[in-house]
Design an enzyme around this catalytic site. Structure first.
Site, mmCIF file in Angstrom:
data_model
loop_
_atom_site.group_PDB
_atom_site.id
_atom_site.type_symbol
_atom_site.label_atom_id
_atom_site.label_comp_id
_atom_site.label_asym_id
_atom_site.label_seq_id
_atom_site.Cartn_x
_atom_site.Cartn_y
_atom_site.Cartn_z
ATOM 1 N N VAL A 1 0.872 -1.174 0.000
ATOM 2 C CA VAL A 1 0.000 0.000 0.000
ATOM 3 C C VAL A 1 0.906 1.221 0.000
ATOM 4 C CG1 VAL A 1 -2.024 -1.076 1.071
ATOM 5 C CG2 VAL A 1 -0.245 -0.100 2.524
ATOM 6 N N SER A 2 0.400 2.322 -0.548
ATOM 7 C CA SER A 2 1.237 3.514 -0.733
ATOM 8 C C SER A 2 1.501 4.289 0.546
ATOM 9 C CB SER A 2 0.611 4.437 -1.765
ATOM 10 O OG SER A 2 0.557 3.783 -3.003
ATOM 11 N N THR A 3 0.516 4.309 1.461
ATOM 12 C CA THR A 3 0.692 5.110 2.667
ATOM 13 C C THR A 3 0.323 4.292 3.892
ATOM 14 O OG1 THR A 3 -1.563 5.959 2.639
ATOM 15 C CG2 THR A 3 0.085 7.231 1.426
ATOM 16 N N GLN B 1 -3.392 3.560 4.493
ATOM 17 C CA GLN B 1 -4.104 2.566 3.697
ATOM 18 C C GLN B 1 -3.996 1.197 4.355
ATOM 19 O OE1 GLN B 1 -2.146 3.174 -0.092
ATOM 20 N NE2 GLN B 1 -3.895 4.339 -0.850
#
Length: 185
Positions: free
Chosen positions: A9-11, A14
């Site tokens: 996941v990007s962050t 998330q």
């Protein structure tokens, strides 16, 4: 032969639970999870760990290609590393399996499309910023420095480093306030 799952996941805000669930349902015996951008391999320690962990005959699984990488060059570099080790790649939700010729073709085509989408997104973002600047709606970050208070503190005899600490700004900001004041005077 082991099935190794990789989720990203990007962050940190998330949640990777959906990816983990899919990978587990597809038989992942070992899971590696990164919370980092997919635009480069930098900072994706779990991906590197998953590739190191994989042995000949194993399969690395991801739910979608964009979870693995966002550029064709990164995708190819990753698959070359996996191929060199005798490890296949399976993308569960896009039905790609690099152990087959069709799977390798689909892998390359979808990777190119993902990179194209990333480039388009960047282009649209830059166009939007340029248009907003043109219309006077985009002026950058709002000013949060109290120039008058900084000048008053300096006039009262405080040293620039002490003023910077007190107002929680960089020392260069203090000097910039002084310089801007002299320019406008």
């Amino acid at each position: 032969m082991m099935k190794i799952g990789y989720a990203r996941v990007s962050t940190t805000g998330q949640n990777e639970a959906a990816q983990v669930d899919i990978l587990s349902r597809h038989g992942a015996e070992e899971l590696f999870i990164d919370k980092a951008s997919g635009t480069s391999r930098e900072g994706r320690d779990k991906l590197a760990e998953a590739i190191r962990f994989a042995r000949k005959g194993d399969t690395l699984m991801v739910t979608r290609l964009d979870r693995l990488a966002r550029s064709v060059s990164d995708l190819h570099a990753i698959t070359q590393e996996l191929q060199a080790k005798g490890v296949d790649l399976v993308v569960t939700e896009q039905h790609i399996d690099t152990s087959t010729p069709t799977g390798r073709l689909m892998f390359t085509m979808l990777g190119a499309i993902a990179e194209f989408e990333t480039d388009l997104r960047k282009e649209r973002q830059l166009e939007g910023i340029a248009k907003a600047k043109e219309e006077g709606r985009y002026k950058g970050r709002p000013v949060t420095v109290d120039s008058e208070a900084i000048l008053a503190a300096l006039a009262a005899g405080e040293k620039p480093i002490a003023v910077a600490k007190r107002f929680n700004v960089a020392r260069s900001t203090v000097y910039r306030v002084v310089e801007q004041t002299h320019k406008s005077a």
